[in-house]
Every structure is written in structure tokens, then in C-alpha cells.
Design a protein around this motif. Structure first.
Motif, PDB file in Angstrom:
ATOM      1  N   ASN A 164      -2.931  54.642  66.024  1.00 51.02           N
ATOM      2  CA  ASN A 164      -1.669  55.235  65.748  1.00 51.02           C
ATOM      3  C   ASN A 164      -1.652  55.545  64.373  1.00 51.02           C
ATOM      4  OD1 ASN A 164      -1.251  52.209  67.466  1.00 51.02           O
ATOM      5  ND2 ASN A 164       0.739  53.714  68.340  1.00 51.02           N
ATOM      6  N   TRP A 165      -0.446  56.160  64.025  1.00 50.34           N
ATOM      7  CA  TRP A 165      -0.529  56.761  62.304  1.00 50.34           C
ATOM      8  C   TRP A 165      -0.043  55.924  61.524  1.00 50.34           C
ATOM      9  CZ3 TRP A 165       4.509  56.039  59.735  1.00 50.34           C
ATOM     10  CH2 TRP A 165       5.026  55.705  61.273  1.00 50.34           C
ATOM     11  N   ASN A 166       0.750  54.759  62.242  1.00 49.81           N
ATOM     12  CA  ASN A 166       1.228  53.947  60.871  1.00 49.81           C
ATOM     13  C   ASN A 166       0.844  51.988  60.784  1.00 49.81           C
ATOM     14  OD1 ASN A 166       1.166  53.139  63.445  1.00 49.81           O
ATOM     15  ND2 ASN A 166       3.609  51.821  63.167  1.00 49.81           N
ATOM     16  N   LEU A 167      -0.369  52.508  60.682  1.00 43.12           N
ATOM     17  CA  LEU A 167      -1.238  51.477  59.845  1.00 43.12           C
ATOM     18  C   LEU A 167      -0.816  50.735  58.883  1.00 43.12           C
ATOM     19  CD1 LEU A 167      -3.544  49.767  59.947  1.00 43.12           C
ATOM     20  CD2 LEU A 167      -5.181  51.427  59.041  1.00 43.12           C
ATOM     21  N   SER A 168      -1.053  49.759  58.157  1.00 39.78           N
ATOM     22  CA  SER A 168      -0.406  49.483  57.486  1.00 39.78           C
ATOM     23  C   SER A 168      -1.337  48.613  56.962  1.00 39.78           C
ATOM     24  CB  SER A 168       0.659  47.612  57.774  1.00 39.78           C
ATOM     25  OG  SER A 168       2.172  48.241  58.283  1.00 39.78           O
ATOM     26  N   ILE A 169      -1.503  48.710  56.008  1.00 39.06           N
ATOM     27  CA  ILE A 169      -2.396  48.091  54.297  1.00 39.06           C
ATOM     28  C   ILE A 169      -2.008  47.326  53.328  1.00 39.06           C
ATOM     29  CG2 ILE A 169      -3.996  49.024  52.609  1.00 39.06           C
ATOM     30  CD1 ILE A 169      -4.981  49.552  55.002  1.00 39.06           C
ATOM     31  N   PHE A 170      -2.301  46.048  53.113  1.00 38.99           N
ATOM     32  CA  PHE A 170      -1.789  45.367  51.566  1.00 38.99           C
ATOM     33  C   PHE A 170      -2.973  44.803  50.343  1.00 38.99           C
ATOM     34  CE2 PHE A 170      -0.296  44.164  55.689  1.00 38.99           C
ATOM     35  CZ  PHE A 170       1.725  45.107  55.477  1.00 38.99           C
ATOM     36  N   ASP A 171      -2.031  45.224  49.437  1.00 39.26           N
ATOM     37  CA  ASP A 171      -3.030  44.796  48.415  1.00 39.26           C
ATOM     38  C   ASP A 171      -4.114  43.070  48.647  1.00 39.26           C
ATOM     39  OD1 ASP A 171      -1.333  46.683  46.440  1.00 39.26           O
ATOM     40  OD2 ASP A 171      -1.468  44.841  45.702  1.00 39.26           O
ATOM     41  N   SER A 172      -3.988  42.562  49.814  1.00 39.68           N
ATOM     42  CA  SER A 172      -5.099  41.640  50.202  1.00 39.68           C
ATOM     43  C   SER A 172      -6.334  42.522  50.866  1.00 39.68           C
ATOM     44  CB  SER A 172      -4.349  40.880  50.409  1.00 39.68           C
ATOM     45  OG  SER A 172      -3.240  41.214  51.937  1.00 39.68           O
ATOM     46  N   ASP A 173      -6.487  43.585  51.259  1.00 43.71           N
ATOM     47  CA  ASP A 173      -7.220  44.386  52.515  1.00 43.71           C
ATOM     48  C   ASP A 173      -8.299  45.087  51.063  1.00 43.71           C
ATOM     49  OD1 ASP A 173      -6.109  43.858  54.955  1.00 43.71           O
ATOM     50  OD2 ASP A 173      -4.625  45.649  54.517  1.00 43.71           O
ATOM     51  N   PHE A 174      -7.803  45.204  49.821  1.00 46.71           N
ATOM     52  CA  PHE A 174      -8.880  45.516  48.850  1.00 46.71           C
ATOM     53  C   PHE A 174      -9.617  44.063  48.669  1.00 46.71           C
ATOM     54  CE2 PHE A 174      -5.796  48.739  49.205  1.00 46.71           C
ATOM     55  CZ  PHE A 174      -6.275  49.644  48.525  1.00 46.71           C
TER      56      PHE A 174
END
Length: 568
Positions: free
Chosen positions: A51-61
Motif C-alpha cells: 500500500n502507499w500509506n505506510l505509517s512511520i514514527f520516530d520510534s521506528d528509528f
């Protein structure tokens, strides 16, 4: 399509990870908790996200450090002909050397044609998918429609969406329809017509609609005909899962967790034309042992795709072969992976070690014990430490392994060490033909800590020689009254003197101490885990005092405690 190479940087618990994969179909990742096994699966899913709408957050770093780019790269082989076209990604083709497990930037007749796909995320948290090589570092956009063609499916605890016809779902990928979205819209329109034909159940809704119509006219709103309750096609939104798999009238999402996972695995295998990449986190979750066995057999027989699975189950490990097992370790974000079928391990009979000691392969630290007596003694030690407000062995990821004899200690310790575990040995010193001083020196040279008794004695002899006499009598009382062992008769058969019928009256002597230890060892008084654990607890109060700190028993247990509690 199949993955040949994985590179991960600055993603969750992974600061750096690289893995060149062999040409196999099943990869089971094992290791202690928080070793980043699930993160590797998630990285694969994100890089081929459908999908195009992958949600990334600061906690993924990694360490929440958004100043460094999050980057995941997958090099894909067995690519579909469409991708080879110059109109697609033909100018980005690279080469893969299967033998060296290495990517070359230029394709060659001797190399497999591959593409490298990169997902990068900056501090703006906007994911960017491109196909890259060194000749064109800016890359070409890897479109959502093409990511779907990789047929990546994750089977986790929450996979109900995969059982409905929604964008990128497993069931949608095997649907034979020219345009699924068009089919779903048609189904919604049909539902609207059916809804409108059954007005008798809508009386309350229509009364409310009439009141709304009156209010609208009152405020000067033009009414074309009349207000009524009706389905709004856009609100039905069948595109996001309104149509789902059913068994008769029961949605399959209501099946038990294990059954849902089995159905999804079967659906993934239907993506046969281009192959598939299936990710199964905690494969044992929700499944009984017989269904685990069946699932692994089905996976192993499917050569159309790749399976990346994780597990914390000894049952799963015993079903796997060494070709399918990969040990994952995380050292402060530097993640390494080790094949259990490494060439250096072939002489160590690792398959048998896995099946005999499966639980240990899920730990961080391993203590290889000579036998059940040592395992039980350390279990008692663990219980004792907990009563003194220390954390248990489990907190430090410590597993106890029964080597089933001194002659097997060295090889067992070498297996775990070469697979990246922290390893110690806890053994007797009375059988030099099984575990010699030279063997111990070899183990120490491999950075394997060895805790072996001084004086060429067994654990029973070491205990009886070192503890105060009143504790020796307590051990005898446990053997005679607790275990029903005819200790006096066994001792008299080799003791040159006489012994009182009441063992509490026996006089202390060094010869008697040594003889009690020898007979306890030879007659196997404490040669099982339960009895040896109670034996330790019988003498555990000694370790509260410094009065006996000069003896070998106290010294070795103190050293072992230091090794266990070291959590670096």
C-alpha cells in the motif's frame, strides 16, 4: 520473486544488519527475546509494502534517532519478466553470485539477474521506495502496483484483513477478476438495490427521513422527490474489506487463531505464478504440536516461494533441520545471523544437539552441565539466589544444558559457542579420560568459561569434602530418610571400620567424608534434577557466610554467580 540479500540500517532495534541468503526456501530465525527476529520480518514487509500509506514514527528509528536515515534494502532474484523490460527497471539490473552470496552492480551471464529495492525514511517520516544500483544512486521509483506483485504476506496474531477482499490482501491476490475494485463497486450497488426493495424493515428510518424532509423544505432546501433511508455506496466501502471469506454464514475471521493462520498460509501458497514471500511471526502461536508439524511439512514442500519464520517454541526447533535454522544475536544494535549448517559446525553433530537441547537455543547464555546432578544443583542455586533478592537465571537469559556425560561436554560447548552464545561449562574433574585438563584449556582458549572442581573429584565428593560436618550429616539424612537410600549399608561394604546405626552419631573424619562422596557418586544418590536441587538447598545456608569462602565449592559457585549475573 525471492530475496537474495537483506540490509537494514537504523530500524527499530537494528542499527546495522546484513545477510546474504542461500538458495533455500525456509528460514527460521531463533534466538533470545529482543534479538530483532521480528524486526527483520517487519523490515521485509515494509520494503515490499503493498500500500502507499505506510505509517512511520520516530520510534521506528534506532534509539529514536531521526537524524540518521532509516534504510532497508532487499535484493530480489527470480524477478518477473515485466521488471526486466527497459520500460520498467531493465536499466537497474544487477548480478547475484549464489556461491559467494554477493551482489555485483553489473549483471553478467554467470550471475543471476537481480534488482535492489530500497526503502528510505528521513526525519520527515515520508517513506520512499526506489530501485537502485551504483550506476544510478538516485534510483527509479518502485511503485505500489509493483510492490504488490512481490506477493509478500505476513501471518501474525492479527491477520483478519487478509481474509477479506481489500487492497493487497492475500485473498485479493488470488482472485481471478480483471478489476477487483470494479467488482466490489458492483456488489455495493447490488446491495443498495436489495436494501431498497425491503422497505418494511425501514419504517422507523423512513419516519425520521420524512421529518428531515419537512425541516429541509421549511428552510428552503429543494427536494427533488422524497427523502428516504438508503445505503450510501461510498459508506459501504467494500474496498476495505466489506466482502470477507465465510464458511457457510460464519466469517473465517471468527475461526480460532491457529486455524486462521493455517488458512492464510494456504492462501499464500496459491500465489504460484510469481512465487510468494511469506512471513510468519511466532509460527507456533495458536497451534497444537500436531498442527505445527503439519504446517512445517506443508511449508517445506512448497518450493514456489520463501518462508521467513520466527519461533520461541522447542517443538518447532525439533521439527526443523539445520538447513532451516538461523541464530540471531543483537549486540547493542549490531545484529548478526549464523546458519546452523555452517561448514565449521559439520563435525559437531549439531542436529542432535538441537533436538536434545532445543530450549537452550532460545537463550542468551548457556551453561553446559556434565549431567543431571549439575543441572539440578544449579537449579537449586537459582532458587537460592532469588530468595536473596537476586534476579533469576531467566532474567539473564541463562539456560542449563545436560550434556549427558563428561565426554560430551566439550563438543556441546563448542556448538553453542560457534553459534554465538555466551557459554560456560560446569563439570566434574574425576574422569580425565572424558574431560581432561587439556580439554578445559582448549575451551578457555575459545572464551568458554570453565567451572571444574579442583582435586580430580566429582561434585558429590567436592561437597562432602568442603562443607561442615553437620551439613554432611544433613545430606545423609536427606539421602536416608528423604530418598530411602540404604546409605549405611552401602558405606559399610567399603568402609574398614564400624558405623553407628544412627548416622547422626558418626564421628567426623576426612576418610569418611571422602568415602561418603565417592559412594554417593557411584550409587547415584543425587543423580537426577530434583534430588540434586534439594541437595543444594540442604547446604544453601553456607553461602550466606564468609567463614567457608576459602573452600573450592564456595569459590567456584561465587565465580559462576559472577558469570551469570554479568549482563553486558
Amino acid at each position: 520473486m525471492k530475496i537474495r540479500y537483506i540490509s537494514i540500517s537504523n530500524f527499530r532495534g537494528v542499527n546495522h544488519f546484513e545477510w546474504g541468503l542461500p538458495a533455500d526456501s525456509v528460514f527460521c530465525l531463533v534466538g533470545k527475546g529482543d534479538s530483532s527476529k521480528s524486526t527483520i520480518l517487519e523490515a521485509i514487509r515494509y520494503c515490499l509494502y503493498p500500500n502507499w500509506n505506510l505509517s512511520i514514527f520516530d520510534s521506528d528509528f534506532f534509539n529514536n534517532d531521526v537524524t540518521k536515515e532509516l534504510c532497508i534494502e532487499l535484493t530480489i532474484g527470480e524477478i518477473i519478466p515485466e521488471f526486466i523490460s527497459d520500460l520498467k527497471y531493465g536499466l537497474m539490473l544487477r548480478g547475484w553470485n549464489k556461491k559467494e552470496k554477493k551482489v555485483f552492480d553489473e549483471p553478467d551471464d554467470s550471475l543471476e539477474i537481480v534488482l535492489t529495492i530500497r526503502l528510505s525514511v528521513s526525519n520527515a517520516l515520508e517513506p520512499k521506495w526506489i530501485v537502485v544500483n551504483s550506476r544510478n544512486p538516485d534510483g527509479i521509483e518502485f511503485k505500489t502496483s509493483d510492490r504488490i506483485k512481490a506477493c509478500v504476506g505476513i501471518i501474525g496474531a492479527f491477520s483478519e484483513r487478509q481474509l477479506s477482499w481489500s487492497s493487497g490482501s492475500a485473498i485479493a491476490r488470488i482472485t481471478e477478476a480483471d478489476n477487483i475494485d470494479e467488482s466490489l463497486v458492483s456488489a455495493a450497488r447490488e446491495a443498495k438495490q436489495t436494501f431498497d426493495m425491503n422497505r418494511s424493515v425501514l419504517t422507523g428510518f423512513d419516519h425520521a427521513a420524512k421529518k428531515a424532509e419537512v425541516a429541509a423544505r421549511h428552510f428552503g432546501v429543494h427536494v427533488s422527490e422524497t427523502y428516504k433511508a438508503q445505503l450510501d455506496i461510498s459508506s459501504i466501502n467494500l474496498k476495505v474489506g466489506g466482502i470477507a471469506l465465510h464458511d457457510k454464514d460464519i466469517p473465517l475471521r471468527l475461526l480460532g487463531l491457529g486455524s486462521r493462520r493455517l488458512v492464510l498460509c494456504g492462501i499464500q501458497q496459491q500465489n504460484l505464478e510469481n512465487g510468494h514471500i511469506t512471513l510468519i511471526d511466532e509460527i507456533e502461536y495458536g497451534l497444537e504440536p500436531n498442527r505445527i508439524s503439519r504446517l512445517i511439512k506443508c511449508i517445506r514442500n512448497d518450493k514456489s516461494g520463501q518462508y521467513f519464520i520466527t519461533t520461541h517454541s522447542p517443538i518447532v526447533l525439533r521439527e526443523l533441520t539445520i538447513d532451516e535454522l538461523y541464530i540471531v544475536h543483537n549486540y547493542n544494535g549490531e545484529v548478526t545471523i549464523q546458519s546452523a549448517n555452517d561448514n565449521q559446525l559439520r563435525e559437531l553433530e549439531i542436529q542432535g544437539k538441537i533436538r536434545a537441547n532445543a530450549e537452550a537455543f532460545l537463550s542468551k547464555k548457556v551453561i553446559v552441565c556434565e549431567g543431571a546432578t549439575e543441572v539440578g544443583f544449579l537449579r537449586g542455586f537459582d532458587d537460592y539466589l532469588v530468595t536473596k533478592a537476586f534476579d533469576p537465571f531467566a532474567y539473564f537469559g541463562v539456560a542449563l544444558v545436560d550434556a549427558n556425560g563428561g565426554g560430551k561436554v566439550k563438543k556441546t560447548a563448542q556448538v553453542f559457542k560457534q553459534l554465538g552464545y555466551e557459554v560456560a561449562v560446569f563439570a566434574d574433574s574425576d574422569a580425565q579420560d572424558q574431560l581432561s585438563d587439556y580439554d578445559c584449556a582448549e575451551l578457555k582458549a575459545l572464551s568458554i568459561s570453565t567451572f571444574v572442581w579442583a582435586g580430580n573429584v566429582s561434585i558429590e565428593e567436592r561437597i562432602m569434602l568442603d562443607i561442615p560436618w553437620n551439613y554432611v550429616l544433613s545430606c545423609l539424612d536427606f539421602a536416608i530418610n528423604g530418598l530411602g537410600i540404604p546409605a549405611r549399608e552401602q558405606l559399610l561394604s567399603v568402609f574398614p571400620g564400624t558405623l553407628d546405626k544412627q548416622h547422626s552419631e558418626w564421628p567426623e573424619s576426612q576418610d569418611l567424608r571422602k568415602l561418603i562422596g565417592e559412594v554417593a557418586n557411584k550409587k547415584k544418590w543425587f543423580k537426577n534434577i530434583t534430588n540434586a536441587s534439594i541437595l543444594f538447598l540442604t547446604i544453601s545456608e553456607l553461602f550466606d557466610s564468609q567463614d567457608y569462602s576459602s573452600c573450592d565449592l564456595y569459590d567456584k559457585m561465587k565465580q559462576l554467580k559472577t558469570w551469570i549475573l554479568n549482563d553486558e
